[in-house]
Scaffold this motif. Structure first.
Motif, mmCIF file in Angstrom:
data_model
loop_
_atom_site.group_PDB
_atom_site.id
_atom_site.type_symbol
_atom_site.label_atom_id
_atom_site.label_comp_id
_atom_site.label_asym_id
_atom_site.label_seq_id
_atom_site.Cartn_x
_atom_site.Cartn_y
_atom_site.Cartn_z
ATOM 1 N N ALA A 158 0.838 -1.206 0.000
ATOM 2 C CA ALA A 158 0.000 0.000 0.000
ATOM 3 C C ALA A 158 0.872 1.255 0.000
ATOM 4 C CB ALA A 158 -0.919 -0.015 1.222
ATOM 5 N N ALA A 159 1.925 1.245 0.821
ATOM 6 C CA ALA A 159 2.820 2.406 0.885
ATOM 7 C C ALA A 159 3.484 2.651 -0.467
ATOM 8 C CB ALA A 159 3.872 2.190 1.973
ATOM 9 N N SER A 160 3.949 1.567 -1.110
ATOM 10 C CA SER A 160 4.602 1.712 -2.411
ATOM 11 C C SER A 160 3.635 2.307 -3.432
ATOM 12 C CB SER A 160 5.108 0.350 -2.915
ATOM 13 O OG SER A 160 5.958 -0.233 -1.971
ATOM 14 N N LEU A 161 2.397 1.816 -3.387
ATOM 15 C CA LEU A 161 1.381 2.290 -4.324
ATOM 16 C C LEU A 161 1.125 3.783 -4.121
ATOM 17 C CD1 LEU A 161 -0.074 0.470 -6.386
ATOM 18 C CD2 LEU A 161 -2.077 0.559 -4.910
ATOM 19 N N VAL A 162 1.003 4.195 -2.862
ATOM 20 C CA VAL A 162 0.755 5.614 -2.564
ATOM 21 C C VAL A 162 1.928 6.467 -3.062
ATOM 22 C CG1 VAL A 162 0.505 7.290 -0.692
ATOM 23 C CG2 VAL A 162 -0.769 5.155 -0.611
ATOM 24 N N VAL A 163 3.159 5.999 -2.781
ATOM 25 C CA VAL A 163 4.340 6.748 -3.226
ATOM 26 C C VAL A 163 4.306 6.919 -4.739
ATOM 27 C CG1 VAL A 163 6.846 6.588 -3.513
ATOM 28 C CG2 VAL A 163 5.830 6.096 -1.300
ATOM 29 N N ILE A 164 4.020 5.836 -5.453
ATOM 30 C CA ILE A 164 4.025 5.887 -6.925
ATOM 31 C C ILE A 164 2.970 6.882 -7.421
ATOM 32 C CG2 ILE A 164 3.538 4.551 -9.008
ATOM 33 C CD1 ILE A 164 4.653 2.088 -7.426
ATOM 34 N N VAL A 165 1.745 6.770 -6.891
ATOM 35 C CA VAL A 165 0.654 7.633 -7.359
ATOM 36 C C VAL A 165 0.965 9.098 -7.058
ATOM 37 C CG1 VAL A 165 -1.762 8.251 -6.983
ATOM 38 C CG2 VAL A 165 -1.109 5.854 -7.230
ATOM 39 N N VAL A 166 1.438 9.364 -5.835
ATOM 40 C CA VAL A 166 1.668 10.759 -5.428
ATOM 41 C C VAL A 166 2.803 11.383 -6.232
ATOM 42 C CG1 VAL A 166 2.384 12.229 -3.502
ATOM 43 C CG2 VAL A 166 0.718 10.425 -3.125
ATOM 44 N N ILE A 167 3.855 10.618 -6.526
ATOM 45 C CA ILE A 167 4.983 11.210 -7.260
ATOM 46 C C ILE A 167 4.627 11.378 -8.738
ATOM 47 C CG2 ILE A 167 6.310 9.104 -7.813
ATOM 48 C CD1 ILE A 167 8.001 12.155 -6.437
ATOM 49 N N VAL A 168 3.845 10.454 -9.281
ATOM 50 C CA VAL A 168 3.499 10.535 -10.709
ATOM 51 C C VAL A 168 2.562 11.713 -10.981
ATOM 52 C CG1 VAL A 168 2.143 9.343 -12.478
ATOM 53 C CG2 VAL A 168 3.970 8.133 -11.309
ATOM 54 N N THR A 169 1.742 12.076 -10.000
ATOM 55 C CA THR A 169 0.780 13.173 -10.191
ATOM 56 C C THR A 169 1.333 14.514 -9.701
ATOM 57 O OG1 THR A 169 -0.197 12.685 -8.034
ATOM 58 C CG2 THR A 169 -1.210 11.635 -9.947
ATOM 59 N N SER A 170 2.662 14.636 -9.606
ATOM 60 C CA SER A 170 3.215 15.851 -9.010
ATOM 61 C C SER A 170 3.492 16.965 -10.015
ATOM 62 C CB SER A 170 4.520 15.502 -8.277
ATOM 63 O OG SER A 170 5.467 15.027 -9.209
ATOM 64 N N ASP A 171 3.397 16.695 -11.309
ATOM 65 C CA ASP A 171 3.770 17.692 -12.323
ATOM 66 C C ASP A 171 2.997 18.995 -12.141
ATOM 67 O OD1 ASP A 171 5.183 15.549 -13.162
ATOM 68 O OD2 ASP A 171 4.120 15.270 -15.062
ATOM 69 N N ARG A 208 8.424 18.562 -13.989
ATOM 70 C CA ARG A 208 7.990 17.168 -13.890
ATOM 71 C C ARG A 208 9.011 16.394 -13.069
ATOM 72 N NH1 ARG A 208 6.110 15.184 -19.758
ATOM 73 N NH2 ARG A 208 4.915 13.823 -18.374
ATOM 74 N N PHE A 209 8.510 15.364 -12.410
ATOM 75 C CA PHE A 209 9.447 14.565 -11.622
ATOM 76 C C PHE A 209 10.496 13.923 -12.523
ATOM 77 C CE2 PHE A 209 6.589 11.250 -12.994
ATOM 78 C CZ PHE A 209 7.391 10.144 -13.111
ATOM 79 N N LYS A 210 10.132 13.726 -13.799
ATOM 80 C CA LYS A 210 11.065 13.099 -14.745
ATOM 81 C C LYS A 210 12.294 13.959 -15.022
ATOM 82 C CE LYS A 210 7.591 10.708 -17.495
ATOM 83 N NZ LYS A 210 6.838 10.773 -18.755
ATOM 84 N N HIS A 211 12.224 15.246 -14.667
ATOM 85 C CA HIS A 211 13.357 16.128 -14.942
ATOM 86 C C HIS A 211 14.536 15.851 -14.031
ATOM 87 C CE1 HIS A 211 10.383 19.273 -16.746
ATOM 88 N NE2 HIS A 211 10.624 18.262 -17.554
ATOM 89 N N CYS A 230 10.707 25.357 -4.585
ATOM 90 C CA CYS A 230 9.408 25.166 -3.934
ATOM 91 C C CYS A 230 8.647 26.471 -3.731
ATOM 92 C CB CYS A 230 9.596 24.473 -2.580
ATOM 93 S SG CYS A 230 10.096 22.758 -2.761
ATOM 94 N N LYS A 231 9.362 27.603 -3.833
ATOM 95 C CA LYS A 231 8.666 28.888 -3.754
ATOM 96 C C LYS A 231 7.681 29.027 -4.908
ATOM 97 C CE LYS A 231 11.185 32.501 -1.360
ATOM 98 N NZ LYS A 231 12.131 33.618 -1.523
ATOM 99 N N VAL A 232 8.038 28.453 -6.059
ATOM 100 C CA VAL A 232 7.196 28.574 -7.256
ATOM 101 C C VAL A 232 6.301 27.337 -7.397
ATOM 102 C CG1 VAL A 232 7.224 28.843 -9.763
ATOM 103 C CG2 VAL A 232 9.011 29.910 -8.356
ATOM 104 N N TYR A 233 6.915 26.187 -7.315
ATOM 105 C CA TYR A 233 6.190 24.933 -7.560
ATOM 106 C C TYR A 233 5.719 24.339 -6.231
ATOM 107 C CZ TYR A 233 8.197 25.363 -12.214
ATOM 108 O OH TYR A 233 8.542 25.816 -13.458
ATOM 109 N N ASP A 234 4.725 24.957 -5.646
ATOM 110 C CA ASP A 234 4.278 24.531 -4.314
ATOM 111 C C ASP A 234 3.601 23.164 -4.340
ATOM 112 O OD1 ASP A 234 2.310 25.668 -5.829
ATOM 113 O OD2 ASP A 234 1.191 26.494 -4.124
ATOM 114 N N LYS A 235 2.764 22.933 -5.355
ATOM 115 C CA LYS A 235 2.067 21.640 -5.428
ATOM 116 C C LYS A 235 3.080 20.505 -5.624
ATOM 117 C CE LYS A 235 -0.065 18.735 -8.696
ATOM 118 N NZ LYS A 235 -0.294 18.576 -10.126
ATOM 119 N N PHE A 236 4.042 20.735 -6.512
ATOM 120 C CA PHE A 236 5.098 19.748 -6.765
ATOM 121 C C PHE A 236 5.781 19.349 -5.453
ATOM 122 C CE2 PHE A 236 9.576 18.790 -7.891
ATOM 123 C CZ PHE A 236 9.378 17.783 -8.809
#
Lengths: 192, 192
Positions: free
Chosen positions: A39-52, A68-71, A151-157
């Motif tokens: 469950a923890a792994s799944l949450v980590v994956i979902v939260v990081i993938v939706t961070s853009d 994007r996290f891919k950067h 993080c000053k600019v990309y707060d949601k990220f």
């Protein structure tokens, strides 16, 4: 090894002050912890993938940039590590569940579980560290080399990063508990 | 516990296909690995502490700036983690050495060693990841947020980082081997 001064059949020795071998069996807890890790792994994956997030960058300019996290190679490693731990936890939970009713297989499984759990701990602890180190730089910047605070600019990220890091830390703790549990379970089978 | 069909004194059974319990004893290897971990920790500490470098920054300016490992929280964590592992490896090597001649204490020590080794693995793997993540950013920069490549200017600093990271990775592998060895050693004492 039976105690040297009591060479009788140890299956029937009852005068020992320690519990009988194989009395301690935590396979139910083991399955539960592995499901927690999944469950923890799944949450980590979902939260990081939706961070853009797309914002004007540098702050105040009209240049819209997507972050994007891919950067960052660090976050890619983080994602891959938790994909691996998610898959591993799922397979090992099934394996652990399948031997609950088979006491003769448990010892063998425990040994294999520990060997793999230790590797997974190394992978996800280092991945959590990697992502945490870069996330901290995102938050604080580094004036000495003119790195500004992302993080000053990309707060949601950064909120997504922080959330996934907290869950990742929880996942690492779960793996530590898994190893401790398995080791204790093997240890309790050794005659005192 | 002796095998059920051969309840004779297990000290003298020789026909069993499995090795006799307590036959597997790797405390010599254990001590050696702990000394290796101590040496690795010491190298990491020395190499990271001597990494400071002064160069004109940004490149081409007359502004001399010193880059120190202390400027990044990641490298401070890295240093502290390996101070802890260095101290731990020294103490545990002494403890391991002291029980080589005391078979009755070995099992208890093995259990404690694994519990602590797992924690140390978590700490140094995450610290290696943290420092590695930031070092990679130093090397590659991040165009998406205008972070420039630090290693272009501070070449000595980055060489020291790379060296200490390689040794840190080696140290993490040593801890994994230590845990595997201890687990296998406990496992070999369980009657089949």
């Amino acid at each position: 090894m039976a105690s040297v001064d009591k060479p009788a059949d140890p299956e029937y020795k009852s005068s020992s002050s320690t519990p009988a071998p194989a009395a301690v069996d935590y396979f139910n807890v083991d399955v539960l912890l592995r499901i927690l890790l999944f469950a923890a792994s799944l949450v980590v994956i979902v939260v990081i993938v939706t961070s853009d997030q797309t914002e004007p960058f540098p702050p105040g300019s009209f240049d819209q940039r997507e972050l994007r996290f891919k950067h960052s190679a660090a976050f890619i490693y983080f994602l891959v590590a938790f994909c691996v731990s998610g898959l591993y936890s799922l397979l090992s939970a099934l394996a652990s569940f399948s031997v609950i009713q088979k006491p003769d297989l448990k010892l063998k499984f425990l040994l294999h579980f520990i060997f793999w759990d230790v590797l997974i701990l190394g992978v996800i602890a280092s991945a959590t560290g990697t992502a945490g180190g870069v996330a901290y730089q995102d938050l604080k910047g580094n004036d000495h080399v003119d790195w500004q605070k992302v993080c000053k600019v990309y707060d949601k990220f950064c909120r997504h990063l922080a959330g996934s890091l907290a869950v990742a830390l929880f996942g690492s703790i779960v793996v530590v508990l898994l190893i401790w549990l398995s080791v204790y379970s093997i240890h309790s089978r050794v005659p005192k």
